[in-house]
Design an enzyme around this catalytic site. Structure first.
Site, PDB file in Angstrom:
ATOM      1  NE  ARG A  69      -0.260  -0.134   4.727  1.00 48.33           N
ATOM      2  CZ  ARG A  69       0.379   1.520   5.330  1.00 48.33           C
ATOM      3  NH1 ARG A  69       1.025   2.538   4.968  1.00 48.33           N
ATOM      4  NH2 ARG A  69       1.280   1.008   6.583  1.00 48.33           N
ATOM      5  CG  LEU A 162     -11.350   3.328   6.331  1.00 44.13           C
ATOM      6  CD1 LEU A 162     -12.095   3.452   6.968  1.00 44.13           C
ATOM      7  CD2 LEU A 162     -12.545   4.352   5.484  1.00 44.13           C
ATOM      8  CB  CYS A 179       0.296   7.705   8.764  1.00 45.20           C
ATOM      9  SG  CYS A 179      -0.460   7.079   9.300  1.00 45.20           S
TER      10      CYS A 179
END
Length: 213
Positions: A69, A162, A179
């Protein structure tokens, strides 16, 4: 346009679901129905395709899984709603930036229904809450992240998705730069006056996703 089906996976190991997402996407045809996969993972750190190792500060005994991802490292664990978005965006007529916005808007709308004001950022995908927080040094204004997203597009179709923090142990986030954001603290729905029931939040978020997608 095909409707979106919801698949309830329960609590599943991250790696096995990751393999299933890739297989589902590789086998898709133009007639394949879009799906949302609801899952809860045991504690795991997942690293994005271009993830930098320096954002893994101290993983300890929590496994780290490399994925394809986008984005940097994040954490999944019990008490967090995870929804994987397996959607043919080419068929739906929009691109990756629009998909990101739609996912963020669904989380923002769900949080708003609980009286929680959240917003997206142009420089870092996800959903953030601004307010006054006390980290043990007295109340101070700041911003915290409550919802994350990371996606992969293959042949015009998305997978991954998500995560929205509901009522979980947030401590593992301190072992990473979430992140890739330095000094970013995390928050969750239950701590902001919303429901602590993941099933309730899941239902509301899926309803919002169906509206936005």
């Amino acid at each position: 346009m095909n409707t979106i089906a919801v698949r309830e996976l329960g609590r599943r190991d991250y790696s096995s679901v990751y393999d299933e997402m890739r297989a589902f996407t590789a086998a898709r045809t133009p007639e394949t129905r879009d799906e949302l996969w609801r899952v809860e993972h045991p504690p795991v750190f997942t690293q994005g395709q271009a993830g930098k190792p320096e954002h893994l500060l101290n993983p300890g005994d929590i496994p780290v899984v490399q994925s394809n991802r986008g984005g940097q490292v994040t954490y999944h664990g019990p008490g967090q709603v995870v929804i994987y978005v397996l959607v043919d965006i080419a068929r739906r007529g929009y691109g990756i930036r629009s998909l990101v916005t739609r996912l963020e808007d669904a989380m923002i709308a769900t949080l708003a229904s609980y009286g929680i004001t959240a917003a997206a950022r142009t420089d870092a995908p996800g959903v953030y809450v601004s307010g006054v927080f006390d980290d043990g040094l007295g109340p101070r204004p700041g911003s915290r992240k409550i919802g994350s997203l990371g996606l992969r597009i293959s042949r015009g179709c998305s997978y991954h998705g998500l995560s929205l923090n509901v009522a979980m142990d947030l401590a593992p986030f301190s072992r990473i730069n979430p992140c890739g954001l330095l000094d970013m603290r995390m928050t969750q729905v239950a701590d902001l006056g919303g429901p602590a029931d993941c099933s309730c939040v899941e239902t509301d978020l899926i309803a919002a996703l169906r509206t936005k997608l």
